[in-house]
Design an enzyme around this catalytic site. Sequence first.
Site, mmCIF file in Angstrom:
data_model
loop_
_atom_site.group_PDB
_atom_site.id
_atom_site.type_symbol
_atom_site.label_atom_id
_atom_site.label_comp_id
_atom_site.label_asym_id
_atom_site.label_seq_id
_atom_site.Cartn_x
_atom_site.Cartn_y
_atom_site.Cartn_z
ATOM 1 N N ASP A 91 34.370 11.066 -27.067
ATOM 2 C CA ASP A 91 35.655 11.596 -26.624
ATOM 3 C C ASP A 91 35.420 13.030 -26.147
ATOM 4 O O ASP A 91 34.388 13.638 -26.442
ATOM 5 C CB ASP A 91 36.649 11.565 -27.792
ATOM 6 C CG ASP A 91 37.958 12.257 -27.464
ATOM 7 O OD1 ASP A 91 38.596 11.899 -26.466
ATOM 8 O OD2 ASP A 91 38.317 13.195 -28.206
ATOM 9 N N ASP A 122 38.361 15.965 -25.385
ATOM 10 C CA ASP A 122 39.237 17.011 -25.911
ATOM 11 C C ASP A 122 39.258 17.005 -27.431
ATOM 12 O O ASP A 122 39.602 15.994 -28.053
ATOM 13 C CB ASP A 122 40.668 16.831 -25.382
ATOM 14 C CG ASP A 122 40.754 17.043 -23.880
ATOM 15 O OD1 ASP A 122 40.512 18.172 -23.431
ATOM 16 O OD2 ASP A 122 41.054 16.069 -23.166
#
Length: 225
Positions: free
Chosen positions: A12, A14
Site C-alpha cells: 500500500d 499512503d
Amino acid sequence: MTTKSVAAVLFDMDGTLVDSEKLWDTAMTELATEYGGVLSPQARMAMVGSAMATSMRILHDDLGQPWRDPAEGIAFLHRRVAELFVGGLEWRPGALALLRAVRAAGIPTALVTSTARQLVEVALDTLGRDSFDVVVCGDEVGAAKPDPEPYVTAARMLGVPVDRCVAIEDSPSGVASALAAGAAVLAVRGEAPLDPALGVRLLETLTAADLDLLTSLLTPLELPR
C-alpha cells in the site's frame, strides 16, 4: 512440510510507505473549510484507505451537505494533494529499507493504492519508478478497497498466486481487501485504529520487518509423502 517462498510483496502507499495521510488531512480540512464546514475527526478516520468517491460521501454527510457534487471535491483534492506531494512526502520508518531489501532479493513488487493515477505519478518521484514491477491505482479497478479486486489484480498482473503474496497495509479497508484476496498481511499502525485480525501480523513500524518475517507469514506448504 516446508516454508513457502514469497512470490511477491504488495505495498500500500499512503500511510504505509509514505507519511502522506497528514497531507490528505490538510487537503480534506481545506476542502471542508471551502464548503463552510469543519471535518470531524471521526469522519476523517473513516476515510483512511477508502476510494475518493467513498471519502466524498463521508465528507458531505459529515458536513450535512449531501447535495454536493463529488466530482467537484475530487478535483479540488487532486489539485491540492498534488501540490503537497511535490514538497512534503516523507518515508515512514523502515519502509524504504524494507522495499530495498525486497528488491535486492529479486522478489516482485507491486504498489496497490486507492489513490488515483495522477497523484501516484507525483508520488513515484519519491518512491522511485523502478521500485515496483506493477502499479494498481484506485481509479484503475472496478471496485476499490475493501473489495479484494485491487490485490487480485496486482497478483494477476505479476503472474503469481495471490496466496503466496504478502500485502503490507495500514488501514482497516486495506487489510480487509488483502485478506479477502487471499494474501498474507503485514499491518503497520497508521492514522486509523487497527484491530487484531486472524491472519494479520501487526507492527508499530516497519523498522522490525525483514524478509524472514515476510516469509514467516505464509502458511507452510505440505509436501506429498
